[in-house]
Design an enzyme around this catalytic site. Structure first.
Site, short mmCIF file in Angstrom:
data_model
loop_
_atom_site.label_atom_id
_atom_site.label_comp_id
_atom_site.label_asym_id
_atom_site.label_seq_id
_atom_site.Cartn_x
_atom_site.Cartn_y
_atom_site.Cartn_z
N ASP A 238 0.83 -1.21 0.00
CA ASP A 238 0.00 0.00 0.00
C ASP A 238 0.87 1.26 0.00
O ASP A 238 2.08 1.21 0.29
CB ASP A 238 -0.92 -0.02 1.24
CG ASP A 238 -2.26 0.63 0.98
OD1 ASP A 238 -2.36 1.48 0.08
OD2 ASP A 238 -3.22 0.31 1.71
N ASP B 99 -10.76 2.14 -3.22
CA ASP B 99 -11.29 1.82 -1.90
C ASP B 99 -12.82 1.83 -1.91
O ASP B 99 -13.45 1.48 -0.92
CB ASP B 99 -10.78 2.82 -0.85
CG ASP B 99 -9.42 2.42 -0.31
OD1 ASP B 99 -8.97 1.29 -0.59
OD2 ASP B 99 -8.80 3.23 0.40
C1 GLA Z 1 -5.76 1.82 2.17
C2 GLA Z 1 -6.16 0.64 1.30
C3 GLA Z 1 -7.24 -0.15 2.00
C4 GLA Z 1 -6.72 -0.62 3.33
C5 GLA Z 1 -6.26 0.56 4.17
C6 GLA Z 1 -5.56 0.10 5.43
O1 GLA Z 1 -6.79 2.75 2.27
O2 GLA Z 1 -6.58 1.06 0.04
O3 GLA Z 1 -7.64 -1.25 1.22
O4 GLA Z 1 -5.66 -1.52 3.14
O5 GLA Z 1 -5.34 1.38 3.44
O6 GLA Z 1 -5.14 1.14 6.22
#
Ligand code: GLA
Length: 738
Positions: free
Chosen positions: A478, A548
């Site tokens: 990420d 997301d």
């Molecule tokens: C980001 C990712 C999510 C999740 C969060 C965790 O927003 O896109 O899928 O993994 O971080 O903090």
């Protein structure tokens, strides 16, 4: 007879993915280069002045067709010199260039004039390396051209070398400039924001420049480095389309420019904003690769070419059975939406048990497992297991996941640090910053300066350790903020802008080294959703997290936009709980499942709370998905009805490369005025073959034949059941060749 056999061998070779070399030729007398691949020819040559000039890019020409030497465009009145009007392949800023330059430099003595002329060339396996040099100074540029023999997609990049005795500053460096035939075009490009990525924009090209870019240090949600230009009346399945995608995960810029004589050019590479790469004597700067292609059959044809190219030439082959195609993605379960940071050994084990019962292949534990990570205020940078949550380390959970027949994946965010972390307390100088200036936090975190050798070693070191000490099949990598204050205080002030290049190169180097040391590990590129998706990172990762936003209705439009540039193979799509947190919209589980099944399926809901009926439905659909997944994610995609622009309906069809199977998805958003679902005239089938229709979910209209010819499905079409009305309805079918 001999001819027929040769044809058959060629077809077989193509089916097996064996690469025929691209055709390439250089006409010494006329100084013309020609590349042919798929249905495309690309021609450029050296004009009388010595400039490298584009001559043709479009549908494939006859094998014996030839071109005379390139002629520079004449001066257009005294205001537009021939140098600026001539469609150069890689124009230096100098000599009266008013268009976007490919290269702009400042020499140590203050000279800023750069005029590149042809010096020589070498043939490579699938193309040419063409060397240019400034007319006076020792700045050498090698242009690399590699044509994919199957798709005709051309990969272009440049190596810039300083053989002067003093350093020069490169202020602007493109990977390539593309020229289109004079005409009227519609520009297609993708924009977005967090939870709203992949909006397809379509607008007429007008005089002036349209800039798509990221100044953020990474690819960005806000614009994606892809474009497609439709000629005249071209549409989804008809007409000429030129398209391209830049392989770079740092700040980038693509400029689409219609000049004063109506010529359209596209220039792309490093973003010149705040750029300034000091190139020392003997040093070289490699640009990213800019891929460009042409399709005669509309935007759909363009994206099918790109998808095949990405599958065949960009994506890693982790665990693949054949050398040409990546393996389909395991169906995953991810804990993020169910637990957020509140992970624990018992909680994850309970989810894993339920996931295994659904037929899930891979269990992924998301954020929260490390350091003092209770929420997003602390812990990033401290990559040790949190012993309050996992008293015995990760092993008991991983063993349990394996015992349940799944493999195990883990979330990491390697490039970031929270100020509240041991790492930051120890190494406050490791973050991007300007000494004495504020360090802006976003999501309470800062960006580690990966360009620094010590930071690069640290990041590689801890990731290698995690992968060595645990049986981990997959990393979700990420990256949850963009850059601010991009200082690199270790270096002399004049050198610090190197960060725009070195950071991204080190990111790629870490990924490459990890893959080398752990060749079975698969990686996902996530950046708070789809903030880092481009053909640069896709050489090192197996999949991406597009957004997301997991609302299945929103996802239809996002997935539609995504597939203009990227293959559904990499498009992870989780089914999450309804009503969805973002929009508070309620949908059935079957609607959510079918929306996600258009890409690489995952489940991200709190499955421990599912009813027996929901569990049974998901289990049945996961099993059905497993059977047809390769067709859906690696087949030829036809966007039959777009969900864009508030459409009441949407539908897609994917056809396996050998035409033996097709899968159709239909979505009814909200019936209006009693309208029935449109007839779906399928595409891409073998007209003469017989196909059996079966339902994955939902019904076709009563009386629809169980078996009919490809011609019938394509000409007569598939009709939905009359009851397929209402809000958020979904259906899916498969057609199998008899
Ligand atoms: C980001 C990712 C999510 C999740 C969060 C965790 O927003 O896109 O899928 O993994 O971080 O903090």
């Amino acid at each position: 007879m001999i001819k027929a056999c040769a044809g058959a061998v060629m077809l077989l070779a193509a089916a097996l993915g064996a690469a025929q070399p691209a055709l390439k030729s250089y006409d010494t007398a006329a100084k013309v280069f020609r590349l042919d691949g798929g249905g495309v020819s690309y021609v450029f040559g050296v004009n009388a002045r010595g400039e490298l000039e584009q001559m043709y890019w479009g549908g494939r020409l006859g094998a014996t067709d030839s071109f005379p030497q390139a002629r520079p465009m004449p001066e257009w009145a005294s205001f537009d010199a021939s140098y600026t009007n001539t469609p150069q392949e890689f124009a230096g800023w100098g000599a009266g260039l008013y268009n976007e330059p490919a290269l702009k430099v400042t020499f140590a003595d203050g000279n800023r004039d750069l005029v590149l002329h042809y010096l020589g060339h070498a043939e490579t396996a699938h193309g040419f390396d063409v060397e240019l040099k400034d007319i006076g100074r020792k700045i050498y540029v090698t242009l690399h051209y590699t044509m994919d023999p199957e798709s005709g997609i051309l990969a272009r990049s440049a190596t810039i070398e300083n053989r002067e005795l003093q350093a020069v500053t490169v202020e602007q460096a493109a990977a390539a400039a593309w020229t289109l035939p004079a005409g009227h075009y519609t520009l297609n490009y993708l924009t977005g924001r967090w939870a709203g990525e992949w909006t397809l924009n379509q607008e007429a090209v007008h005089p002036g420049a349209r800039v798509m870019e990221s100044r953020r240090g990474s690819t960005g949600h806000q614009a994606n480095p892809w474009f497609a230009l439709q000629a005249g009346e071209a549409n989804e399945e008809q007409g000429e389309v030129w398209f391209g995608a830049l392989g770079w995960s740092g700040s980038w810029r693509i400029t689409v420019e219609q000049d004063q004589l109506d010529a359209v050019r596209v220039t792309g590479g490093f973003n010149p904003f705040d750029f300034g790469f000091v190139l020392h004597p003997g040093e070289r700067l490699e640009t990213p690769v800019f891929y460009g292609g042409y399709a005669a059959n509309g935007l759909g044809g363009a994206s099918r070419l790109l998808h095949r190219f990405e599958l065949g030439h960009i994506l890693p082959r982790t665990g693949a059975k054949d050398a040409h195609t990546p393996k389909v993605r395991p169906v995953i379960y991810n804990s993020w939406e169910a637990t957020e940071f509140n992970v624990s050994e018992a909680g994850q084990m309970a989810l894993a048990e339920k996931a295994a019962a659904l037929g899930i292949d891979r269990f992924v534990m998301d954020d929260g497992w490390f350091g003092q990570r209770k929420d997003d205020h602390a812990g990033l940078g401290d990559w040790y297991v949190n012993t309050q949550k996992f008293p015995n380390g990760l092993k008991p959970l991983i063993d349990k996941v394996h015992a349940l027949g799944m493999d195990f994946g883990l979330w990491v965010e390697p490039e970031m640090v929270n100020p509240d972390s041991d790492l930051y307390r120890k190494h406050p100088d490791w973050v991007l910053h300007f000494p004495g200036r504020p360090r802006t936090e976003q999501r309470n975190q800062m960006v580690l300066n990966l360009a620094r050798p010590d930071v690069r070693a640290y990041v590689l070191g801890f990731l290698d350790k995690i992968l060595t000490e645990n049986q981990i099949a997959f990393l979700k990598w990420d990256y949850n903020r963009n850059w601010s204050e991009p200082g690199w205080s270790q270096l002399a002030p004049v050198e610090q802008k190197r960060v725009y290049v070195e950071y991204t190169k080190n990111l790629y180097a870490i990924l490459a080294e990890l893959r080398k040391r752990h060749p079975k590990v698969e990686i996902e590129s996530c950046s708070g959703g789809g903030g880092r998706v481009d053909l640069g990172i896709l050489k090192y990762v197996d999949e991406v997290w597009p957004s997301d936003n997991t609302d299945p209705f929103d996802r239809l439009t996002q997935q539609d936009g995504f597939t203009y540039a990227y293959t559904p193979q990499i498009m992870m799509a989780w089914v999450t709980d309804s009503p969805h947190g973002l929009n508070k919209r309620t949908n059935s589980l079957s609607y959510g499942m079918l929306s996600s099944m258009q890409g690489s399926l995952g489940i991200g809901a709190n499955i421990t709370a599912w009813t027996p009926e929901e569990t049974a439905l998901a289990k049945r659909l996961i099993a059905a998905y497993h059977q047809v997944q390769a067709t859906i994610v690696q087949g030829d995609l036809y966007r039959l009805i777009s969900p864009r622009n508030g459409s009441e309906f949407s539908a897609t069809e994917t056809v396996k490369a050998d035409k033996s199977q097709a899968v159709v998805f239909a979505f009814e958003h909200s019936t209006q005025e009693g309208r029935g679902f449109p007839l779906l005239k399928l595409k891409g089938l073998d007209a003469a073959a017989e196909y059996a229709l079966s339902s994955i979910e939902g019904k076709a209209r009563a009386g629809t034949p169980a078996v009919a010819s490809g011609a019938w499905w394509m000409n007569h079409g598939l009709e939905m059941d009359e009851g397929f009305r209402g809000d958020f309805q979904a259906a899916a079918f498969r057609l199998d060749r008899k």
